[in-house]
Design a protein around this motif. Structure first.
Motif, short mmCIF file in Angstrom:
data_model
loop_
_atom_site.label_atom_id
_atom_site.label_comp_id
_atom_site.label_asym_id
_atom_site.label_seq_id
_atom_site.Cartn_x
_atom_site.Cartn_y
_atom_site.Cartn_z
N PHE A 62 0.89 -1.14 0.00
CA PHE A 62 -0.01 -0.10 -0.04
C PHE A 62 0.92 1.21 -0.08
O PHE A 62 1.66 1.29 0.92
CB PHE A 62 -0.82 0.11 1.28
N CYS A 63 0.56 1.99 -1.02
CA CYS A 63 1.44 3.42 -1.28
C CYS A 63 0.26 4.56 -0.91
O CYS A 63 -0.72 4.55 -1.58
CB CYS A 63 2.33 3.62 -2.38
N GLY A 64 0.49 5.43 -0.28
CA GLY A 64 -0.27 6.67 -0.15
C GLY A 64 -0.33 7.55 1.17
O GLY A 64 0.51 7.33 2.08
N ASP A 65 -1.44 8.39 1.15
CA ASP A 65 -1.56 9.06 2.47
C ASP A 65 -2.36 8.54 3.52
O ASP A 65 -2.38 7.17 3.54
CB ASP A 65 -2.04 10.77 1.75
N SER A 66 -3.30 9.22 4.37
CA SER A 66 -3.93 8.68 5.23
C SER A 66 -5.10 7.70 5.01
O SER A 66 -5.55 6.93 5.47
CB SER A 66 -4.31 9.47 6.43
N LEU A 67 -5.44 8.10 3.77
CA LEU A 67 -6.58 7.21 3.04
C LEU A 67 -5.99 5.77 2.85
O LEU A 67 -6.63 4.56 3.34
CB LEU A 67 -7.04 7.71 1.70
N ALA A 68 -4.86 5.39 2.23
CA ALA A 68 -4.23 4.17 2.15
C ALA A 68 -3.80 3.58 3.43
O ALA A 68 -3.92 2.35 3.81
CB ALA A 68 -2.81 4.48 1.01
N GLN A 69 -3.34 4.57 4.54
CA GLN A 69 -2.88 4.15 5.72
C GLN A 69 -4.05 3.44 6.50
O GLN A 69 -4.07 2.60 6.92
CB GLN A 69 -2.44 5.40 6.48
N GLY A 70 -5.39 4.29 6.45
CA GLY A 70 -6.63 3.94 7.11
C GLY A 70 -6.73 2.35 6.67
O GLY A 70 -7.43 1.54 7.35
N MET A 71 -6.92 2.02 5.10
CA MET A 71 -7.40 0.97 4.80
C MET A 71 -6.24 -0.11 5.37
O MET A 71 -6.75 -1.12 5.54
CB MET A 71 -7.21 0.95 3.09
N PHE A 72 -4.90 0.04 5.21
CA PHE A 72 -3.94 -1.07 5.55
C PHE A 72 -4.21 -1.22 7.12
O PHE A 72 -4.17 -2.39 7.48
CB PHE A 72 -2.55 -0.57 5.47
N LEU A 73 -4.37 -0.34 8.04
CA LEU A 73 -4.57 -0.67 9.36
C LEU A 73 -6.02 -1.37 9.60
O LEU A 73 -6.03 -2.03 10.50
CB LEU A 73 -4.53 0.61 10.25
N SER A 74 -7.07 -1.01 8.91
CA SER A 74 -8.37 -1.80 9.02
C SER A 74 -8.19 -3.42 8.57
O SER A 74 -8.84 -4.24 9.05
CB SER A 74 -9.29 -1.02 8.00
N LEU A 75 -7.18 -3.50 7.40
CA LEU A 75 -7.03 -4.70 7.06
C LEU A 75 -5.98 -5.80 7.81
O LEU A 75 -6.24 -6.85 7.99
CB LEU A 75 -6.55 -4.84 5.47
N GLN A 76 -5.07 -5.15 8.35
CA GLN A 76 -4.05 -5.71 9.16
C GLN A 76 -4.28 -6.72 9.99
O GLN A 76 -3.77 -7.84 9.84
CB GLN A 76 -3.08 -4.93 9.73
N PRO A 77 -5.26 -6.68 10.97
CA PRO A 77 -5.61 -7.70 11.93
C PRO A 77 -6.27 -8.97 11.17
O PRO A 77 -5.69 -10.41 11.56
CB PRO A 77 -6.81 -7.21 12.74
N ALA A 78 -7.12 -8.89 10.07
CA ALA A 78 -7.40 -10.11 9.55
C ALA A 78 -6.28 -10.56 8.62
O ALA A 78 -6.41 -12.00 8.33
CB ALA A 78 -8.77 -9.72 8.80
N MET A 79 -5.82 -9.72 7.85
CA MET A 79 -4.79 -10.40 6.87
C MET A 79 -3.61 -11.19 7.53
O MET A 79 -2.76 -11.99 6.95
CB MET A 79 -4.22 -9.01 6.02
#
Length: 274
Positions: A62-79
């Motif tokens: 994932f590359c980007g600002d807080s939009l991409a960051q928010g997606m990464f953090l939301s996915l991380q536990p399940a991934m």
């Protein structure tokens, strides 16, 4: 997560009103865009269509600002529980394409791809990009909404995508969502047009998020009605998303990536919105 849109009232209004006034031509320096070679490890049969084999695990950057960051953090536990998928955080909040003098996404994306060798790179950025395009080495600033801004911005988007494609990765560029404040929404529409043309031209799949974040009348949609409940999708700032919202957009992303890049589909799987 704080909203990244500037709240300096008059400055913000002047910037966006200037954008609405239309584009005008300026002579600007061209940024270098390298040609896109075939992906390493890919094979081209007689028909010229590049084929790729399904890897045992997909590395997704994932590359980007807080939009991409928010997606990464939301996915991380399940991934974390998936053996066939590894997500990599290459995001940084409060950054953007326009201010390469503060954080150079062209160089950063190149370094991240070289370091991690991902199979798929997802870009989601632009929440700060209504600011002027700055070329500090030339002491030049190009206001949002001008032809010079659009040209330089598009070149940087193409370079970022080019770094992914030249590194052998597939690339998806997520468009900006609808936003609560009409001025921000108008600016996001302009950025989406530039991003889409440049990203697709450089070899990425552009995935719009506008429809998914708008109601039937095209208005900003803060929540969605599900079969048994209403789920809040957007954060209080009218720009970012809730955990549910990020995972809803991620579900669209994974579905689209699996359809466009079938060799990655078995490892990507599906995303639960819960």
């Amino acid at each position: 997560m704080r909203a990244e849109w500037c709240r300096n009232g008059q400055t913000r209004r002047n910037s966006l009103l200037g954008a609405a006034a239309g584009l005008f031509s300026l002579s600007v320096p061209r940024l270098t865009q390298a040609a896109t070679p075939p992906a390493p490890g890919a094979t081209a049969p007689a028909g010229g269509v590049v084929e790729r084999n399904t890897p045992p695990r997909v590395d997704l950057l994932f590359c980007g600002d807080s939009l991409a960051q928010g997606m990464f953090l939301s996915l991380q536990p399940a991934m974390r529980r998936r053996e066939t998928l590894r997500i990599i955080n290459g995001t940084l909040h409060a950054t953007g394409v326009t201010r390469g003098d503060e954080y150079d996404w062209t160089a950063v994306s190149r370094d991240l791809v070289q370091r991690h060798r991902p199979h798929l790179v997802v870009f989601w950025i632009g929440a700060n990009d209504f600011r002027p395009m700055v070329l500090r080495s030339m002491r030049a600033r190009y206001p949002f909404g001008t032809a010079a801004f659009a040209e330089l911005y598009g070149q940087r988007v193409a370079e970022m995508v080019g770094n992914a494609v030249q590194g052998g990765a597939r690339a998806v560029w997520l468009g900006l969502p609808n936003m609560r404040e009409s001025q921000f929404a108008g600016a996001a529409r302009q950025l989406n047009a530039i991003q889409q043309a440049a990203a697709e031209g450089a070899g990425a799949v552009f995935l719009p998020t506008w429809e998914a974040t708008s109601d039937a009348q095209g208005r900003y949609m803060p929540a969605v009605a599900l079969e048994r409940s209403v789920q809040t999708m957007r954060a209080e700032d009218g720009v970012h998303f809730t955990h549910f919202g990020y995972r809803r957009i991620a579900s669209l992303l994974f579905d689209a990536a699996g359809q466009r890049f079938p060799e990655l589909a078995p490892c990507l799987g599906r995303v639960s919105e819960a």
